[in-house]
Scaffold this motif. Structure first.
Motif, PDB file in Angstrom:
ATOM      1  N   VAL A  71      36.753  38.680  31.600  1.00 22.74           N
ATOM      2  CA  VAL A  71      37.079  37.665  32.594  1.00 22.74           C
ATOM      3  C   VAL A  71      35.802  36.903  32.913  1.00 22.74           C
ATOM      4  CG1 VAL A  71      37.919  37.218  34.930  1.00 22.74           C
ATOM      5  CG2 VAL A  71      38.978  39.025  33.544  1.00 22.74           C
ATOM      6  N   ASN A  72      35.857  35.576  32.782  1.00 15.99           N
ATOM      7  CA  ASN A  72      34.710  34.710  33.058  1.00 15.99           C
ATOM      8  C   ASN A  72      35.148  33.605  34.011  1.00 15.99           C
ATOM      9  OD1 ASN A  72      31.802  34.052  31.823  1.00 15.99           O
ATOM     10  ND2 ASN A  72      32.849  32.159  32.332  1.00 15.99           N
ATOM     11  N   ILE A  73      34.481  33.557  35.163  1.00 12.54           N
ATOM     12  CA  ILE A  73      34.760  32.518  36.162  1.00 12.54           C
ATOM     13  C   ILE A  73      33.587  31.551  36.143  1.00 12.54           C
ATOM     14  CG2 ILE A  73      35.226  32.016  38.580  1.00 12.54           C
ATOM     15  CD1 ILE A  73      36.136  35.013  38.819  1.00 12.54           C
ATOM     16  N   SER A  74      33.864  30.276  35.848  1.00 11.68           N
ATOM     17  CA  SER A  74      32.810  29.274  35.729  1.00 11.68           C
ATOM     18  C   SER A  74      31.938  29.257  36.974  1.00 11.68           C
ATOM     19  CB  SER A  74      33.409  27.885  35.527  1.00 11.68           C
ATOM     20  OG  SER A  74      34.109  27.858  34.313  1.00 11.68           O
ATOM     21  N   GLY A  75      30.642  28.977  36.797  1.00 11.59           N
ATOM     22  CA  GLY A  75      29.658  29.022  37.853  1.00 11.59           C
ATOM     23  C   GLY A  75      29.913  28.107  39.031  1.00 11.59           C
ATOM     24  N   ARG A 111      40.185  36.317  39.880  1.00  6.87           N
ATOM     25  CA  ARG A 111      39.871  37.574  40.568  1.00  6.87           C
ATOM     26  C   ARG A 111      41.135  38.393  40.822  1.00  6.87           C
ATOM     27  NH1 ARG A 111      36.791  33.944  43.287  1.00  6.87           N
ATOM     28  NH2 ARG A 111      34.617  33.979  42.647  1.00  6.87           N
ATOM     29  N   ARG A 112      42.241  37.707  41.119  1.00 10.91           N
ATOM     30  CA  ARG A 112      43.519  38.403  41.313  1.00 10.91           C
ATOM     31  C   ARG A 112      43.956  39.067  39.997  1.00 10.91           C
ATOM     32  NH1 ARG A 112      48.488  36.444  40.517  1.00 10.91           N
ATOM     33  NH2 ARG A 112      47.808  34.268  40.602  1.00 10.91           N
ATOM     34  N   PHE A 113      43.796  38.342  38.881  1.00 10.89           N
ATOM     35  CA  PHE A 113      44.116  38.924  37.584  1.00 10.89           C
ATOM     36  C   PHE A 113      43.213  40.126  37.303  1.00 10.89           C
ATOM     37  CE2 PHE A 113      45.566  34.519  35.881  1.00 10.89           C
ATOM     38  CZ  PHE A 113      46.752  34.624  36.572  1.00 10.89           C
ATOM     39  N   TRP A 114      41.918  39.979  37.592  1.00 10.39           N
ATOM     40  CA  TRP A 114      40.957  41.069  37.391  1.00 10.39           C
ATOM     41  C   TRP A 114      41.391  42.316  38.147  1.00 10.39           C
ATOM     42  CZ3 TRP A 114      36.679  42.508  34.703  1.00 10.39           C
ATOM     43  CH2 TRP A 114      35.932  43.560  35.222  1.00 10.39           C
ATOM     44  N   ASP A 115      41.706  42.131  39.434  1.00 15.01           N
ATOM     45  CA  ASP A 115      42.107  43.265  40.260  1.00 15.01           C
ATOM     46  C   ASP A 115      43.336  43.958  39.687  1.00 15.01           C
ATOM     47  OD1 ASP A 115      40.001  42.756  42.002  1.00 15.01           O
ATOM     48  OD2 ASP A 115      41.254  41.691  43.463  1.00 15.01           O
ATOM     49  N   GLY A 116      44.310  43.178  39.227  1.00 13.02           N
ATOM     50  CA  GLY A 116      45.516  43.757  38.646  1.00 13.02           C
ATOM     51  C   GLY A 116      45.238  44.515  37.367  1.00 13.02           C
ATOM     52  N   LEU A 117      44.425  43.941  36.497  1.00 20.20           N
ATOM     53  CA  LEU A 117      44.108  44.592  35.228  1.00 20.20           C
ATOM     54  C   LEU A 117      43.274  45.852  35.434  1.00 20.20           C
ATOM     55  CD1 LEU A 117      43.301  41.363  33.228  1.00 20.20           C
ATOM     56  CD2 LEU A 117      45.249  42.891  32.815  1.00 20.20           C
ATOM     57  N   ALA A 118      42.412  45.853  36.441  1.00 29.39           N
ATOM     58  CA  ALA A 118      41.541  46.998  36.701  1.00 29.39           C
ATOM     59  C   ALA A 118      42.288  48.172  37.325  1.00 29.39           C
ATOM     60  CB  ALA A 118      40.381  46.578  37.601  1.00 29.39           C
ATOM     61  N   GLU A 119      43.438  47.885  37.962  1.00 27.37           N
ATOM     62  CA  GLU A 119      44.192  48.959  38.610  1.00 27.37           C
ATOM     63  C   GLU A 119      44.685  49.956  37.558  1.00 27.37           C
ATOM     64  OE1 GLU A 119      48.162  49.422  41.322  1.00 27.37           O
ATOM     65  OE2 GLU A 119      46.904  47.654  41.614  1.00 27.37           O
ATOM     66  N   GLY A 120      44.191  51.172  37.659  1.00 27.87           N
ATOM     67  CA  GLY A 120      44.557  52.204  36.691  1.00 27.87           C
ATOM     68  C   GLY A 120      43.760  52.134  35.404  1.00 27.87           C
ATOM     69  N   SER A 164      39.317  32.869  31.047  1.00 27.54           N
ATOM     70  CA  SER A 164      38.209  32.114  31.606  1.00 27.54           C
ATOM     71  C   SER A 164      38.735  30.865  32.276  1.00 27.54           C
ATOM     72  CB  SER A 164      37.190  31.751  30.523  1.00 27.54           C
ATOM     73  OG  SER A 164      37.800  31.008  29.489  1.00 27.54           O
ATOM     74  N   GLY A 165      37.936  30.340  33.182  1.00 27.32           N
ATOM     75  CA  GLY A 165      38.309  29.124  33.883  1.00 27.32           C
ATOM     76  C   GLY A 165      37.522  28.991  35.158  1.00 27.32           C
ATOM     77  N   ASP A 166      37.948  28.046  36.003  1.00 21.49           N
ATOM     78  CA  ASP A 166      37.212  27.802  37.237  1.00 21.49           C
ATOM     79  C   ASP A 166      38.016  28.136  38.487  1.00 21.49           C
ATOM     80  OD1 ASP A 166      39.008  25.713  37.229  1.00 21.49           O
ATOM     81  OD2 ASP A 166      37.492  24.141  37.155  1.00 21.49           O
ATOM     82  N   ASP A 167      39.233  28.661  38.332  1.00 23.66           N
ATOM     83  CA  ASP A 167      40.029  29.071  39.489  1.00 23.66           C
ATOM     84  C   ASP A 167      39.675  30.516  39.827  1.00 23.66           C
ATOM     85  OD1 ASP A 167      41.944  29.861  41.349  1.00 23.66           O
ATOM     86  OD2 ASP A 167      43.518  28.621  40.448  1.00 23.66           O
ATOM     87  N   GLY A 168      38.610  30.666  40.610  1.00 23.51           N
ATOM     88  CA  GLY A 168      38.094  31.988  40.925  1.00 23.51           C
ATOM     89  C   GLY A 168      39.098  32.889  41.613  1.00 23.51           C
ATOM     90  N   ASP A 169      39.875  32.343  42.544  1.00 20.22           N
ATOM     91  CA  ASP A 169      40.859  33.165  43.256  1.00 20.22           C
ATOM     92  C   ASP A 169      41.885  33.735  42.289  1.00 20.22           C
ATOM     93  OD1 ASP A 169      39.593  32.667  45.671  1.00 20.22           O
ATOM     94  OD2 ASP A 169      40.957  31.030  46.232  1.00 20.22           O
ATOM     95  N   GLU A 170      42.408  32.898  41.409  1.00 22.92           N
ATOM     96  CA  GLU A 170      43.408  33.353  40.449  1.00 22.92           C
ATOM     97  C   GLU A 170      42.810  34.390  39.496  1.00 22.92           C
ATOM     98  OE1 GLU A 170      46.726  31.171  37.886  1.00 22.92           O
ATOM     99  OE2 GLU A 170      44.703  30.709  37.145  1.00 22.92           O
ATOM    100  N   ASP A 204      27.750  32.213  35.642  1.00 21.06           N
ATOM    101  CA  ASP A 204      29.167  32.505  35.828  1.00 21.06           C
ATOM    102  C   ASP A 204      29.339  33.925  36.347  1.00 21.06           C
ATOM    103  OD1 ASP A 204      29.536  30.043  34.642  1.00 21.06           O
ATOM    104  OD2 ASP A 204      30.440  30.827  32.798  1.00 21.06           O
ATOM    105  N   GLU A 205      30.520  34.190  36.907  1.00 20.82           N
ATOM    106  CA  GLU A 205      30.925  35.567  37.166  1.00 20.82           C
ATOM    107  C   GLU A 205      31.601  36.057  35.900  1.00 20.82           C
ATOM    108  OE1 GLU A 205      32.982  36.611  40.910  1.00 20.82           O
ATOM    109  OE2 GLU A 205      32.618  34.516  41.435  1.00 20.82           O
ATOM    110  N   PHE A 206      31.257  37.264  35.472  1.00 20.04           N
ATOM    111  CA  PHE A 206      31.796  37.809  34.236  1.00 20.04           C
ATOM    112  C   PHE A 206      31.969  39.304  34.399  1.00 20.04           C
ATOM    113  CE2 PHE A 206      31.168  39.881  30.121  1.00 20.04           C
ATOM    114  CZ  PHE A 206      32.130  39.236  29.354  1.00 20.04           C
ATOM    115  N   GLY A 207      33.030  39.838  33.825  1.00 25.61           N
ATOM    116  CA  GLY A 207      33.248  41.272  33.825  1.00 25.61           C
ATOM    117  C   GLY A 207      34.111  41.694  32.660  1.00 25.61           C
ATOM    118  N   MET A 208      34.090  42.989  32.378  1.00 23.86           N
ATOM    119  CA  MET A 208      34.902  43.549  31.298  1.00 23.86           C
ATOM    120  C   MET A 208      35.653  44.761  31.832  1.00 23.86           C
ATOM    121  SD  MET A 208      32.343  43.206  27.998  1.00 23.86           S
ATOM    122  CE  MET A 208      31.217  44.470  28.525  1.00 23.86           C
TER     123      MET A 208
END
Length: 142
Positions: free
Chosen positions: A129-133, A91-100, A83-89, A114-118
């Motif tokens: 992953v939680n991105i502050s609002g 989201r990049r982590f999210w994309d990497g973890l979601a691959e495969g 979690s945090g407020d660096d949305g770009d970072e 907030d943006e949130f996903g599992m």
């Protein structure tokens, strides 16, 4: 050093691959020690006794393979929250973890603002992953 809390994830024969995958997602320095390096020969000697990833963002992830002869119960792992407020970072982590892996809840705006996903990564580990609002560039409330 101040106290810190970090995940320690148990695997069955895939800790090295998982930790190398996490290094590819988060960057950082990975150290890996095998059971064989600490005097345990035979089957499982090449398995990971302890691995530690120190990331540029300040995350520490630790892992090991279950030693030969010890029971391993799939699904007994933990869920890791980023979690945090660096949305770009994040989201990049999210994309990497979601691959495969398998997205169980898409990363999107939630009712709390907030943006949130599992996602379960390709090794079966659950990530939140939680991105502050308030993102940079947003007008401050008031």
């Amino acid at each position: 050093m101040a106290s810190r809390l970090n995940p320690y994830i148990g695997f069955k024969d895939s800790a090295r691959a998982a930790m190398e995958f996490y290094q590819s997602v988060f960057g950082g320095e990975l150290t890996v020690s095998t059971f064989g390096e600490f005097g345990q020969p035979g089957p499982g000697a090449d398995n990971v006794m302890h691995a530690q990833l120190e990331t540029p963002s300040g995350y520490t992830i630790m892992a090991s393979d279950t030693p030969e002869g010890m029971p391993y119960e799939d699904g007994s792992r933990i869920t890791v929250s980023l979690s945090g407020d660096d949305g770009d970072e994040l989201r990049r982590f999210w994309d990497g973890l979601a691959e495969g892996g398998t997205v169980t809840m898409p990363l999107e705006k939630q009712m709390w603002g907030d943006e949130f996903g599992m996602v379960n990564d390709k090794f079966g580990v659950g990530w939140l992953v939680n991105i502050s609002g308030q993102q940079s560039g947003d007008a401050p409330a008031g």
